[in-house]
Design a protein around this motif. Structure first.
Motif, mmCIF file in Angstrom:
data_model
loop_
_atom_site.group_PDB
_atom_site.id
_atom_site.type_symbol
_atom_site.label_atom_id
_atom_site.label_comp_id
_atom_site.label_asym_id
_atom_site.label_seq_id
_atom_site.Cartn_x
_atom_site.Cartn_y
_atom_site.Cartn_z
ATOM 1 N N PRO A 106 86.917 6.593 26.437
ATOM 2 C CA PRO A 106 87.216 5.331 27.115
ATOM 3 C C PRO A 106 86.400 4.182 26.530
ATOM 4 O O PRO A 106 85.243 4.367 26.132
ATOM 5 N N VAL A 107 87.025 3.000 26.475
ATOM 6 C CA VAL A 107 86.317 1.793 26.072
ATOM 7 C C VAL A 107 86.527 0.765 27.180
ATOM 8 O O VAL A 107 87.660 0.333 27.400
ATOM 9 N N PRO A 108 85.484 0.394 27.934
ATOM 10 C CA PRO A 108 85.653 -0.577 29.018
ATOM 11 C C PRO A 108 86.365 -1.832 28.543
ATOM 12 O O PRO A 108 86.047 -2.373 27.470
ATOM 13 N N ALA A 109 87.339 -2.278 29.326
ATOM 14 C CA ALA A 109 88.169 -3.416 28.917
ATOM 15 C C ALA A 109 87.335 -4.663 28.648
ATOM 16 O O ALA A 109 87.690 -5.489 27.797
ATOM 17 N N GLN A 110 86.197 -4.805 29.370
ATOM 18 C CA GLN A 110 85.387 -6.012 29.176
ATOM 19 C C GLN A 110 84.628 -5.992 27.851
ATOM 20 O O GLN A 110 84.134 -7.022 27.402
ATOM 21 N N CYS A 111 84.530 -4.827 27.222
ATOM 22 C CA CYS A 111 83.797 -4.732 25.948
ATOM 23 C C CYS A 111 84.542 -5.434 24.816
ATOM 24 O O CYS A 111 83.941 -6.155 24.016
ATOM 25 N N GLU B 243 92.930 -5.109 19.952
ATOM 26 C CA GLU B 243 92.937 -5.659 18.599
ATOM 27 C C GLU B 243 91.550 -5.588 17.976
ATOM 28 O O GLU B 243 91.405 -5.327 16.777
ATOM 29 N N ASP B 244 90.507 -5.781 18.799
ATOM 30 C CA ASP B 244 89.127 -5.664 18.301
ATOM 31 C C ASP B 244 88.834 -4.232 17.850
ATOM 32 O O ASP B 244 88.174 -4.015 16.820
ATOM 33 N N ILE B 245 89.311 -3.265 18.628
ATOM 34 C CA ILE B 245 89.097 -1.849 18.277
ATOM 35 C C ILE B 245 89.807 -1.528 16.966
ATOM 36 O O ILE B 245 89.239 -0.889 16.069
ATOM 37 N N LYS B 246 91.045 -1.979 16.858
ATOM 38 C CA LYS B 246 91.823 -1.748 15.644
ATOM 39 C C LYS B 246 91.124 -2.366 14.435
ATOM 40 O O LYS B 246 91.011 -1.744 13.363
ATOM 41 N N PHE C 227 88.051 -0.295 13.308
ATOM 42 C CA PHE C 227 88.423 0.856 12.487
ATOM 43 C C PHE C 227 88.800 0.422 11.071
ATOM 44 O O PHE C 227 88.386 1.034 10.081
ATOM 45 N N THR C 228 89.572 -0.655 10.991
ATOM 46 C CA THR C 228 90.044 -1.134 9.687
ATOM 47 C C THR C 228 88.883 -1.610 8.815
ATOM 48 O O THR C 228 88.791 -1.270 7.626
ATOM 49 N N VAL C 229 87.987 -2.397 9.403
ATOM 50 C CA VAL C 229 86.851 -2.948 8.648
ATOM 51 C C VAL C 229 85.920 -1.834 8.169
ATOM 52 O O VAL C 229 85.529 -1.791 6.992
ATOM 53 N N GLN C 230 85.569 -0.909 9.060
ATOM 54 C CA GLN C 230 84.669 0.172 8.651
ATOM 55 C C GLN C 230 85.325 1.090 7.620
ATOM 56 O O GLN C 230 84.649 1.633 6.741
ATOM 57 N N ALA C 231 86.650 1.245 7.715
ATOM 58 C CA ALA C 231 87.361 2.050 6.713
ATOM 59 C C ALA C 231 87.275 1.377 5.347
ATOM 60 O O ALA C 231 87.015 2.041 4.320
ATOM 61 N N ARG D 19 83.521 8.443 15.826
ATOM 62 C CA ARG D 19 82.430 8.107 16.753
ATOM 63 C C ARG D 19 81.657 6.889 16.270
ATOM 64 O O ARG D 19 81.262 6.032 17.064
ATOM 65 N N GLU D 20 81.418 6.817 14.961
ATOM 66 C CA GLU D 20 80.659 5.690 14.409
ATOM 67 C C GLU D 20 81.344 4.362 14.710
ATOM 68 O O GLU D 20 80.687 3.381 15.061
ATOM 69 N N VAL D 21 82.657 4.337 14.579
ATOM 70 C CA VAL D 21 83.398 3.097 14.852
ATOM 71 C C VAL D 21 83.291 2.729 16.324
ATOM 72 O O VAL D 21 82.996 1.582 16.682
ATOM 73 N N LEU D 22 83.513 3.712 17.210
ATOM 74 C CA LEU D 22 83.476 3.422 18.643
ATOM 75 C C LEU D 22 82.061 3.074 19.121
ATOM 76 O O LEU D 22 81.887 2.273 20.040
ATOM 77 N N ALA D 23 81.069 3.667 18.495
ATOM 78 C CA ALA D 23 79.682 3.396 18.895
ATOM 79 C C ALA D 23 79.154 2.086 18.318
ATOM 80 O O ALA D 23 78.102 1.588 18.752
ATOM 81 N N SER D 24 79.873 1.506 17.374
ATOM 82 C CA SER D 24 79.393 0.316 16.667
ATOM 83 C C SER D 24 79.268 -0.892 17.594
ATOM 84 O O SER D 24 79.819 -0.933 18.701
ATOM 85 N N GLU D 25 78.574 -1.891 17.105
ATOM 86 C CA GLU D 25 78.339 -3.127 17.868
ATOM 87 C C GLU D 25 79.652 -3.804 18.238
ATOM 88 O O GLU D 25 79.768 -4.427 19.295
ATOM 89 N N ALA D 26 80.679 -3.652 17.402
ATOM 90 C CA ALA D 26 81.961 -4.318 17.635
ATOM 91 C C ALA D 26 82.740 -3.714 18.804
ATOM 92 O O ALA D 26 83.628 -4.356 19.357
ATOM 93 N N VAL D 27 82.401 -2.458 19.185
ATOM 94 C CA VAL D 27 83.164 -1.798 20.254
ATOM 95 C C VAL D 27 82.247 -1.502 21.448
ATOM 96 O O VAL D 27 82.111 -2.314 22.348
#
Length: 541
Positions: A424-429, A433-436, A439-443, A494-502
């Motif tokens: 889960p990613v809290p909606a307020q985080c 589009e930010d999540i997408k 992933f794209t930037v880190q890739a 996990r790295e993407v979801l744990a990142s500052e952006a998410v």
């Protein structure tokens, strides 16, 4: 520049109600303007005295069809006598019989392929039936051309067998509906529109693609529409209006545009999946009634609503004819394995189970896992896929109730048992589009080619079993896919979801740094189980 679109009407079984048909057409044209042609599939003629009298009026010129009409041939023995030739002809002014099979090309360049009648069940084929040779003689001249891209319209009396695969379900008995040879015809000819009838119902399938994502160049989509019989008491749709620019006049980029609701091709089952299904269909050397392993974890005192087998063996409430696949060695995730940390399990279905992730990213981070031993999503049997989808839908609803978005990912690389990570990613985080973008930037930073694939794509059409890959699915249904070649970072998702952006919890990117004590895990599982219970479909089965 594309030509002006042709305005076309398509109609289901007329069954001799010709006046009703043309009165309806006149009403449509009065309201919406003139149409260029009318295409009739299914049974056009009726055998009642009233139907024969109506036809006589048109045949003699007493009445005239208000639109150029093209019809298919006989679909039963009784109406064979209404068609003077197998090759097609004008039956009366403005009403043309196309013929038993062939391709009609209009002055505009619109290409219409047609196949009249039903699939023959014996040889020689009756006059109202077609044989496999008829289908081959229709497709061969077209598909042999290197310039062939498909036909604009395909008209068949019968439905194609299995057209509902990957799509929305029709209101018919799918066990007996449709003809395999019509499915083969549709696969080969790639019609932009395919019309059929005979089943007495209306069904508009979701559009499907004619190419394999990431493996073939993009092609146009196909739409299948089945139409009901005229004047049916259920008020089901029997007249369908649409506009179409002939394929030959269209800009290539415009032609291959993919709509949001496009699905996989229903006629292109992955070869390995088909082989597996055949293997499963073979008689087993084991007892057919041998049950799959059953599990009796005391997950909650409220679990009594589940149907369970008695510990003494006895009579089972549900028979399981096959055991799920078994690992060749120890597996941490096969539910029957002693290695499984069963205190983390929060829900058990028939083919899958839900468990808290070991070293979870957040307290509600869970895994969807098959009970049997499958390595990846693309290896799952159809019944397991169905239950995976049910778990995904249930967890999404649960996360939404908690104010969170749902992110699902799988890494089929250096793992032996499928683990579908659901976080889960809290909606307020952040937004989806930010999540997408994260992933794209880190890739890109790690030189990983992460490609977007259509929402309704089936991974089995993109990756064959054994192919290493990573994919992520967002709460909007958007999917990103990477075919792994070598040296893929194991913690990438996990790295993407744990990142500052998410989630902004970078210290939790590695599960090994996020371990809880046994008591803490049991407490987290109990707490999750209680909150998830209203969404747990397994409790109702």
């Amino acid at each position: 520049m594309a030509d002006k679109p042709l305005r076309v009407l398509a109609c289901g079984d007329v069954e001799g109600r010709i006046n009703v048909l043309y009165n309806r057409v006149r009403a449509v044209q009065k309201k919406s303007g003139q149409f260029d042609l009318l295409l009739c599939v299914g049974d056009f003629f009726g055998m009642t005295s009233e139907a024969e009298a109506e036809w006589e009026e048109y045949k003699t010129g007493t009445k005239k069809a208000p639109i150029q009409t093209y019809i298919l041939g006989a679909a039963d023995q009784d109406t064979v006598k209404c068609f003077p030739s197998a090759d097609g002809c004008e039956l009366t002014e403005n009403i043309t019989y196309l013929g038993r099979k062939g391709v009609f090309t209009g002055a505009s360049g619109l290409q219409i392929a047609y196949l009249s009648g039903r699939e023959a069940q014996r040889e020689p084929a009756p006059a109202y039936c077609f044989s496999p040779k008829d289908v081959d003689s229709l497709t061969a001249p077209l598909v042999s051309s290197s310039k062939f891209r498909g036909v604009d319209i395909l008209l068949t009396s019968q439905w194609p067998r299995g057209v509902w695969q990957y799509g929305n379900n029709p209101d018919v008995d799918t066990r007996s509906c449709g003809a395999s040879s019509v499915a083969h015809l549709a696969e080969q000819l790639k019609p932009r529109y395919h019309f059929a009838a005979l089943e007495g119902t209306y069904y508009e399938r979701l559009p499907y693609r004619n190419h394999m994502v990431l493996q073939e160049s993009a092609q146009h989509v196909s739409r299948f529409i089945a139409l009901a019989n005229i004047n049916n008491t259920s008020k089901k749709k029997y007249l369908y209006a649409f506009s179409i620019v002939p394929m030959k006049s269209m800009d290539a980029a415009e032609l291959v545009k993919q709509p949001q609701d496009v699905t996989e091709n229903p006629y292109r089952a992955p070869v390995k999946e088909t082989q597996k299904e055949r293997e499963r269909a073979k008689p087993s050397t084991m007892l057919e009634d041998e049950a799959a392993p059953q599990f009796f974890f005391d997950m909650s005192s409220k679990q009594q609503g589940r149907k369970r087998h008695s510990e003494g063996g006895g009579h089972f409430q549900h028979k399981q004819p096959r055991k799920p696949p078994q690992p060749t060695g120890p597996c941490w995730f096969c539910l029957a394995s002693p290695e499984v940390e069963k205190h983390l399990v929060v829900s058990i279905g028939t083919h899958c189970y839900l468990a808290l992730a070991k070293g979870s990213l957040t307290p509600d981070h869970v895994l969807i896992l098959p009970i049997g031993h499958y390595q990846s999503v693309v290896e799952l049997s159809s019944e397991v896929v169905e239950e995976v989808e049910k778990y995904k839908a249930a967890v999404k609803k649960f996360f939404k109730s908690q104010g969170s978005r749902c992110v699902i990912f799988e890494r089929n690389y250096r793992s032996q048992h499928l683990q579908l990570q659901v976080a889960p990613v809290p909606a307020q985080c952040c937004t989806t589009e930010d999540i997408k973008e994260a992933f794209t930037v880190q890739a890109q930073e790690q030189q990983i080619e992460l490609l977007e694939i259509p929402e309704h794509s089936d991974l089995k059409q993109i990756a064959q079993p054994g192919t290493p890959y990573f994919y992520v699915e967002l709460d909007t249904g958007e999917k990103l896919f990477h075919r792994i070649k070598k040296n893929f970072p194991l913690q990438f998702g996990r790295e993407v979801l744990a990142s500052e952006a998410v989630l902004n919890i970078p210290t939790r990117a590695d599960w090994r740094e996020c371990k809880y004590t046994r008591d803490e895990e049991e407490s987290l599982a109990k707490e999750f189980r209680e909150r998830y219970e209203p969404y747990d479909f397994s409790l109702l089965e």
